[in-house]
Scaffold this motif. Sequence first.
Motif, short mmCIF file in Angstrom:
data_model
loop_
_atom_site.label_atom_id
_atom_site.label_comp_id
_atom_site.label_asym_id
_atom_site.label_seq_id
_atom_site.Cartn_x
_atom_site.Cartn_y
_atom_site.Cartn_z
N PHE A 24 36.22 43.76 40.34
CA PHE A 24 37.18 42.66 40.34
C PHE A 24 36.81 41.61 41.38
CE2 PHE A 24 41.19 40.51 41.04
CZ PHE A 24 41.76 40.48 39.78
N ALA A 25 36.43 42.05 42.57
CA ALA A 25 36.08 41.11 43.63
C ALA A 25 34.80 40.35 43.30
CB ALA A 25 35.93 41.86 44.96
N LEU A 26 33.80 41.03 42.76
CA LEU A 26 32.53 40.36 42.43
C LEU A 26 32.70 39.35 41.31
CD1 LEU A 26 30.03 43.36 42.68
CD2 LEU A 26 30.27 41.45 44.26
N LEU A 27 33.49 39.69 40.30
CA LEU A 27 33.70 38.75 39.20
C LEU A 27 34.38 37.47 39.68
CD1 LEU A 27 34.81 41.00 36.19
CD2 LEU A 27 32.65 39.78 36.49
N HIS A 28 35.39 37.62 40.54
CA HIS A 28 36.11 36.45 41.01
C HIS A 28 35.34 35.69 42.08
CE1 HIS A 28 39.39 38.41 38.86
NE2 HIS A 28 40.09 37.30 38.97
N ALA A 29 34.35 36.34 42.70
CA ALA A 29 33.54 35.65 43.70
C ALA A 29 32.38 34.88 43.08
CB ALA A 29 32.98 36.65 44.72
N ALA A 30 32.08 35.14 41.80
CA ALA A 30 30.99 34.44 41.14
C ALA A 30 31.34 32.97 40.94
CB ALA A 30 30.70 35.10 39.79
N PRO A 31 30.35 32.09 40.97
CA PRO A 31 30.62 30.66 40.76
C PRO A 31 31.22 30.40 39.38
CG PRO A 31 28.41 31.00 41.66
CD PRO A 31 28.94 32.35 41.27
N GLY A 32 32.05 29.39 39.30
CA GLY A 32 32.68 29.06 38.03
C GLY A 32 33.92 29.89 37.79
N GLY A 33 34.44 29.81 36.61
CA GLY A 33 35.65 30.53 36.25
C GLY A 33 36.07 30.18 34.85
N LEU A 58 45.93 32.49 38.26
CA LEU A 58 44.77 32.29 39.12
C LEU A 58 45.13 31.61 40.44
CD1 LEU A 58 42.18 31.11 36.44
CD2 LEU A 58 42.48 33.40 37.39
N ASP A 59 46.38 31.12 40.56
CA ASP A 59 46.79 30.50 41.81
C ASP A 59 47.30 31.50 42.83
OD1 ASP A 59 48.93 31.09 40.12
OD2 ASP A 59 50.23 29.64 41.14
N GLN A 60 47.45 32.75 42.43
CA GLN A 60 47.96 33.78 43.33
C GLN A 60 46.83 34.37 44.16
OE1 GLN A 60 49.96 36.64 40.91
NE2 GLN A 60 51.54 35.19 40.20
N PRO A 61 47.15 35.03 45.29
CA PRO A 61 46.10 35.68 46.10
C PRO A 61 45.34 36.72 45.28
CG PRO A 61 48.15 35.54 47.32
CD PRO A 61 48.48 35.11 45.92
N LEU A 62 44.09 36.95 45.66
CA LEU A 62 43.23 37.85 44.90
C LEU A 62 43.79 39.27 44.88
CD1 LEU A 62 40.59 37.87 43.31
CD2 LEU A 62 39.40 38.53 45.41
N ALA A 63 44.36 39.71 46.00
CA ALA A 63 44.94 41.07 46.04
C ALA A 63 46.11 41.20 45.07
CB ALA A 63 45.40 41.39 47.47
N THR A 64 46.93 40.16 44.97
CA THR A 64 48.05 40.19 44.03
C THR A 64 47.55 40.22 42.59
OG1 THR A 64 49.37 38.92 45.62
CG2 THR A 64 50.16 39.01 43.34
N GLN A 65 46.53 39.44 42.31
CA GLN A 65 45.96 39.45 40.96
C GLN A 65 45.41 40.84 40.61
OE1 GLN A 65 43.31 36.16 39.93
NE2 GLN A 65 44.03 35.03 41.73
N TYR A 66 44.74 41.47 41.58
CA TYR A 66 44.17 42.79 41.31
C TYR A 66 45.26 43.82 41.06
CZ TYR A 66 42.13 47.35 42.17
OH TYR A 66 41.77 48.68 42.06
N LEU A 67 46.32 43.84 41.87
CA LEU A 67 47.38 44.81 41.70
C LEU A 67 48.09 44.62 40.36
CD1 LEU A 67 48.92 44.92 45.30
CD2 LEU A 67 47.46 46.63 44.18
N ARG A 68 48.31 43.38 39.96
CA ARG A 68 48.92 43.13 38.66
C ARG A 68 48.03 43.62 37.54
NH1 ARG A 68 50.82 37.09 37.95
NH2 ARG A 68 51.29 38.02 35.92
N TRP A 69 46.73 43.36 37.66
CA TRP A 69 45.80 43.84 36.63
C TRP A 69 45.75 45.36 36.59
CZ3 TRP A 69 41.61 46.97 37.49
CH2 TRP A 69 40.82 47.24 36.37
N LEU A 70 45.71 46.02 37.76
CA LEU A 70 45.59 47.47 37.82
C LEU A 70 46.81 48.15 37.20
CD1 LEU A 70 44.02 49.94 38.80
CD2 LEU A 70 45.20 49.74 40.99
N VAL A 71 48.01 47.67 37.52
CA VAL A 71 49.22 48.26 36.96
C VAL A 71 49.24 48.11 35.44
CG1 VAL A 71 51.74 48.10 36.89
CG2 VAL A 71 50.54 47.96 39.08
#
Length: 314
Positions: A24-33, A58-71
């Motif tokens: 999750f971190a690597l995908l969101h750290a890659a250039p573009g979107g 996508l405007d939320q913090p990365l940790a919040t996005q990850y937790l929402r996706w994981l649940v």
Amino acid sequence: MLLILFRRAAQSVPLVLLVSVLVFALLHAAPGGPLTLYLENPGVRPEDIERLRKSLGLDQPLATQYLRWLVAFVRGDWGFSLSDGRPVAERMLERAPATLELAGTSLVVALIAALPLGIRSATQRGGWFDRIGGVVSLAGVSLPVFWFGLILQLTIAIGLGWLPSSGRTSAFDVTFIDRVRHLILPAIVLAAVHAAAWSRYLRSSMIGILSQRYIVAGEARGIPSRILLLRHALRNAAGPLLTVVLMDAALLVSGAVVTESVFAWPGLGGLFTEALARRDYPVLMAFLMVTSVAVIAMNLVADLAHRALDPRTR
């Protein structure tokens, strides 16, 4: 065995979570979107971009996005594709049969090629067949998959016209023979690397077993070489080989990305390539997590199978 199964399964849970965090971190750290195409369009207003960013979270913090996706992922909700709005699970289920067909066929072809090559190379150690087999195996491991696939397309499909060059079926002739003809070239390309590695692995195992005292004693007692080779030597070498085959079986699915791209095979590899070009995060995460879980699960199955076949490992 049940205790080992539960213990290994419990140990796999933190590993899966760690993999999900890294991916999750690597995908969101890659250039573009996913909004890159809209940003390059001069007709799209900044307020429209901001509205899309909020609607996608996508405007939320990365940790919040990850937790929402994981649940949501744990509940079975894999989200919707950002490219066409369809459910990710539905898109993957559509492509999975083609990938499983290609991977299963490649696995069978690789075993059919590796077993006789490895056995005969071990029984004729240092002979001409062993030397030729070593060169062929080295070439199979060293050849780039995309280059080998293109060479087969140019020579067999285009030059000789014996087989189709791409696709899973023809446009107007969808028969069993047509499916087999489309399957041959990508299956050969995907099986070549694994057959080469498995034959060398089987050769090394067989050489070690054939030098054991019980094999020499069997030969002294007049037991036929074929019985010693197939019933005793190959049976003992099958355990380590089965472990390697099961571990590589999951990699066949994830490793088919290049082969499917070369032959325009409509499987999960093609879906992954399309999603990667468009930064389709839900599809990419679902594909990477499914392949990661498959690799971990097949490693567990390989360990249990080896323990069942060889009592010394228990």
